[in-house]
Design a protein around this motif. Structure first.
Motif, mmCIF file in Angstrom:
data_model
loop_
_atom_site.group_PDB
_atom_site.id
_atom_site.type_symbol
_atom_site.label_atom_id
_atom_site.label_comp_id
_atom_site.label_asym_id
_atom_site.label_seq_id
_atom_site.Cartn_x
_atom_site.Cartn_y
_atom_site.Cartn_z
ATOM 1 N N GLN A 215 -90.656 -53.234 -115.838
ATOM 2 C CA GLN A 215 -89.880 -54.139 -116.679
ATOM 3 C C GLN A 215 -88.567 -54.533 -115.997
ATOM 4 O OE1 GLN A 215 -91.080 -55.389 -119.421
ATOM 5 N NE2 GLN A 215 -89.272 -56.631 -119.913
ATOM 6 N N ALA A 216 -87.937 -53.560 -115.334
ATOM 7 C CA ALA A 216 -86.691 -53.863 -114.629
ATOM 8 C C ALA A 216 -86.934 -54.834 -113.477
ATOM 9 C CB ALA A 216 -86.067 -52.570 -114.112
ATOM 10 N N LEU A 217 -88.053 -54.663 -112.757
ATOM 11 C CA LEU A 217 -88.364 -55.587 -111.660
ATOM 12 C C LEU A 217 -88.651 -56.988 -112.187
ATOM 13 C CD1 LEU A 217 -90.613 -53.317 -109.404
ATOM 14 C CD2 LEU A 217 -88.323 -54.177 -108.874
ATOM 15 N N ILE A 218 -89.342 -57.085 -113.297
ATOM 16 C CA ILE A 218 -89.619 -58.413 -113.868
ATOM 17 C C ILE A 218 -88.313 -59.096 -114.282
ATOM 18 C CG2 ILE A 218 -90.719 -59.614 -115.791
ATOM 19 C CD1 ILE A 218 -92.935 -57.515 -115.672
ATOM 20 N N VAL A 219 -87.442 -58.332 -114.932
ATOM 21 C CA VAL A 219 -86.139 -58.898 -115.331
ATOM 22 C C VAL A 219 -85.323 -59.285 -114.105
ATOM 23 C CG1 VAL A 219 -83.959 -58.337 -116.480
ATOM 24 C CG2 VAL A 219 -86.118 -57.636 -117.516
ATOM 25 N N GLN A 220 -85.361 -58.428 -113.063
ATOM 26 C CA GLN A 220 -84.626 -58.729 -111.836
ATOM 27 C C GLN A 220 -85.166 -59.994 -111.180
ATOM 28 O OE1 GLN A 220 -84.790 -55.603 -108.950
ATOM 29 N NE2 GLN A 220 -83.485 -56.660 -107.468
ATOM 30 N N ASN A 221 -86.493 -60.113 -111.132
ATOM 31 C CA ASN A 221 -87.098 -61.305 -110.533
ATOM 32 C C ASN A 221 -86.707 -62.560 -111.302
ATOM 33 O OD1 ASN A 221 -88.793 -62.766 -108.758
ATOM 34 N ND2 ASN A 221 -90.454 -62.710 -110.270
ATOM 35 N N VAL A 348 -76.414 -69.669 -98.002
ATOM 36 C CA VAL A 348 -76.556 -68.253 -97.628
ATOM 37 C C VAL A 348 -76.994 -67.407 -98.828
ATOM 38 C CG1 VAL A 348 -75.301 -66.221 -96.851
ATOM 39 C CG2 VAL A 348 -74.911 -68.415 -95.711
ATOM 40 N N ASN A 349 -76.359 -67.668 -99.983
ATOM 41 C CA ASN A 349 -76.723 -66.912 -101.190
ATOM 42 C C ASN A 349 -78.174 -67.156 -101.606
ATOM 43 O OD1 ASN A 349 -74.170 -65.783 -101.356
ATOM 44 N ND2 ASN A 349 -73.377 -67.437 -102.663
ATOM 45 N N ILE A 350 -78.581 -68.433 -101.519
ATOM 46 C CA ILE A 350 -79.977 -68.767 -101.879
ATOM 47 C C ILE A 350 -80.951 -68.062 -100.939
ATOM 48 C CG2 ILE A 350 -81.658 -70.652 -101.938
ATOM 49 C CD1 ILE A 350 -79.435 -72.448 -102.991
ATOM 50 N N LYS A 351 -80.593 -68.036 -99.637
ATOM 51 C CA LYS A 351 -81.465 -67.375 -98.673
ATOM 52 C C LYS A 351 -81.592 -65.884 -98.980
ATOM 53 C CE LYS A 351 -82.057 -66.662 -93.696
ATOM 54 N NZ LYS A 351 -81.497 -66.899 -92.352
ATOM 55 N N GLN A 352 -80.435 -65.241 -99.260
ATOM 56 C CA GLN A 352 -80.471 -63.816 -99.588
ATOM 57 C C GLN A 352 -81.283 -63.544 -100.849
ATOM 58 O OE1 GLN A 352 -76.376 -62.641 -99.809
ATOM 59 N NE2 GLN A 352 -76.089 -62.572 -97.578
ATOM 60 N N LEU A 353 -81.081 -64.390 -101.867
ATOM 61 C CA LEU A 353 -81.833 -64.203 -103.113
ATOM 62 C C LEU A 353 -83.327 -64.394 -102.905
ATOM 63 C CD1 LEU A 353 -79.451 -65.979 -105.658
ATOM 64 C CD2 LEU A 353 -79.854 -63.534 -105.427
ATOM 65 N N ARG A 354 -83.674 -65.371 -102.066
ATOM 66 C CA ARG A 354 -85.113 -65.594 -101.820
ATOM 67 C C ARG A 354 -85.715 -64.422 -101.049
ATOM 68 N NH1 ARG A 354 -86.862 -70.340 -103.503
ATOM 69 N NH2 ARG A 354 -85.410 -72.085 -103.735
ATOM 70 N N GLU A 355 -84.926 -63.859 -100.112
ATOM 71 C CA GLU A 355 -85.435 -62.671 -99.398
ATOM 72 C C GLU A 355 -85.654 -61.505 -100.376
ATOM 73 O OE1 GLU A 355 -82.618 -61.908 -96.382
ATOM 74 O OE2 GLU A 355 -83.297 -63.526 -95.042
ATOM 75 N N GLU A 356 -84.688 -61.311 -101.282
ATOM 76 C CA GLU A 356 -84.865 -60.262 -102.289
ATOM 77 C C GLU A 356 -86.057 -60.564 -103.179
ATOM 78 O OE1 GLU A 356 -81.315 -59.733 -104.461
ATOM 79 O OE2 GLU A 356 -80.091 -59.157 -102.726
#
Length: 529
Positions: A215-221, A348-356
């Motif tokens: 559930q935490a991963l789904i919310v994080q995603n 840069v932020n978008i790239k980091q978020l997409r990597e995560e």
């Protein structure tokens, strides 16, 4: 009692009195035979030892006690009696005291032991209390007392030996069972440990934790996706702002008059006009976005800057036009640079978020796989641990029993358990137990009297002659008018009297001799009353 019964009794009494010599002779002969029988019978002596059963003073639990608690005397005695009267024990006693020498020459040793066990040894508990007696019968009084004491000592020895052996066997048994149970339990626990380490994340007890992580991963995603979308919208607005500033700069450049020239027909937008335009634009944004939207914040910032200038935005006709455009161009250039830097940060932020975000689906799939495997692991775990609880309970019980058995063994080795104690040792018998002279004498007198009276009654029964008038009247049913009595002659009377005197003399002499013989034998100790 009627007349007929009295006459019948008188008749039998007269018969016995009339044949008194026969009765007396039979009694004397039977007494003589009884006396002879008593003299030829071997004298049997009896000696008794009294033992008591003392329960153990230290009272362990029932599992710890080799006898399973405080066993009553009869139960302990039944077991020890079999041990004491076994062939091995009795054969040692017979050999030690040289018993039954004549019987051993003509009978097998098994028969001799059986005779000793069944006829000569008597072991019985007292009606009350934890006391029992050991009795032995024999022809030699000294051997009788020794054998009796030996049998009593055997009870004590066999009891100690038996209890110690039982305690030792119990201890060894519990140790072996404990070792086997521990081996099985260790193998079972090792299999369970390996299985749990191998499938730890898929175990049923981890299901709630896995669900929470999923559930935490789904919310994080979802949060990352929302952040990316927000940054992309901010990026689009920044790009629009850069374009707008670039267009405005172009417009200012095209509207500027060359140095010393005349202004064009198109007038530049004043600060007041721009302020009015931005406020209208802000109202339109608030209808679509919230207060925290980047475009709303940027528009508010521009309005604040214009309001800080405090001017009306009017351009005076005599004012030089060249100085104002320069400052505006410089501000626009700086704003464009700031926006470009902001665009780079957004990228840069978008790239980091997409990597995560790229790593999250694999983790979600992993947790989903663990959650889906939980029922299967639960079934496998239940099958694996189905008998573990019983194995563990059995192991714990064996541990307790082993400790108790060791304590019981120590008690028996220190002779602190239940034991037998000789209360009254056997004593040398003064007179024989058997045969009983008075009993034999009474039996002989009764037998002689029966032998003397029996034939008289039998002869009278088979005699069909009538003895008195009453019998005749009863038989023929007619009254008797007269009867002629029996008339004895004088010679017959003298003969009868002589016969009576001889009978009295013979009986008297015989009886006197018999009584004298009994007295002499009693004085000499041949007869023990």
């Amino acid at each position: 009692m009627d007349t007929q019964q009295r006459q019948l009794i008188k008749k039998y009494v007269d018969l016995v009195v009339g044949k008194w010599w026969l009765v007396a002779g039979c009694v004397l002969v039977a007494t003589t035979i009884g006396l002879f029988y008593y003299t030829i019978l071997p004298k049997v002596y009896q000696s008794t030892a009294l033992l008591s059963y003392e329960p153990q003073q230290i009272n362990p639990t029932a599992r710890m006690d080799p006898e399973q608690g405080r066993v009553r005397l009869r139960e302990a005695l039944a077991t020890l009696q079999e041990l004491v009267t076994s062939r091995t024990s009795l054969e040692k006693v017979i050999t030690q005291f040289s018993l039954y020498e004549e019987d051993r020459t003509r009978l097998p040793i098994e028969d001799v032991i059986l005779k000793m066990r069944k006829k000569d040894i008597d072991i019985k508990p007292a009606p009350q209390g934890d006391i029992f007696s050991v009795t032995y019968n024999g022809t030699d009084p000294e051997k009788v007392v020794k054998v009796t004491n030996a049998l009593a000592s055997l009870f004590i020895e066999e009891n100690l030996k038996y209890r110690e052996e039982r305690a030792t066997e119990t201890s060894k048994y519990t140790e072996n069972e404990l070792a086997m149970s521990k081996k099985v339990l260790d193998v079972k626990e090792e299999v369970m440990r390996d299985y749990k380490l191998k499938n730890f994340n898929e175990m049923p007890e981890q299901r709630q934790s896995n669900l929470a992580q999923l559930q935490a991963l789904i919310v994080q995603n979802q949060g990352i996706q929302d952040s990316i979308q927000e940054l992309e919208r901010t990026k689009v607005l920044a790009q629009e702002q850069i374009g707008m500033h670039q267009r405005m700069a172009s417009m200012r450049m095209s509207s500027e008059v060359p140095t010393g020239g005349v202004a064009t027909s198109r007038q530049p937008e004043t600060d007041a006009e721009r302020l009015v335009r931005l406020r209208g634009y802000l109202n339109g944004l608030l209808l679509k976005y919230t207060e925290n939207h980047p475009e709303v914040l940027r528009t508010k910032q521009l309005i604040d800057q214009l309001e800080k200038k405090g001017g009306t935005g009017q351009v005076t006709p005599g004012r030089a036009a060249g100085s104002v455009p320069s400052r505006e161009s410089l501000a626009a250039s700086m704003e464009i640079q700031r926006l470009q830097i902001q665009l780079k940060e957004i990228d840069v932020n978008i790239k980091q978020l997409r990597e995560e975000q790229t790593a999250i689906p694999a983790q979600i799939a992993k947790y989903q796989r663990w959650i889906e495997a939980a029922p299967v692991r639960e079934a496998e775990w239940n099958a694996l641990t189905r008998d573990y609880t019983e194995l563990r309970r059995n192991y714990d019980q064996l541990v307790a029993q082993n400790l108790q058995a060791q304590s019981a063994e120590n008690l028996e080795r220190n002779q602190k358990g239940s034991k037998f104690k000789i209360v009254d040792s056997a004593r040398l018998p003064v007179k024989p137990f058997s045969p009983n002279f008075l009993k034999i004498l009474l039996v002989a007198l009764a037998a002689g009297f029966a032998l003397g009276v029996g034939p008289i009654f039998i002869l009278d029964f088979i005699d069909t002659s009538f003895k008195d008038v009453g019998e005749l009247e009863e038989y023929i049913g007619v009254p008797v008018i007269c009867a002629i009595p029996f008339i004895e002659k004088e010679a017959e009377i003298r003969k009868e009297n002589f016969k009576s005197r001889v009978s009295v003399a013979v009986v008297s002499v015989y009886g006197t001799i018999l009584v004298a013989a009994i007295v002499i034998m009693w004085i000499k100790g041949m007869i023990i009353v």
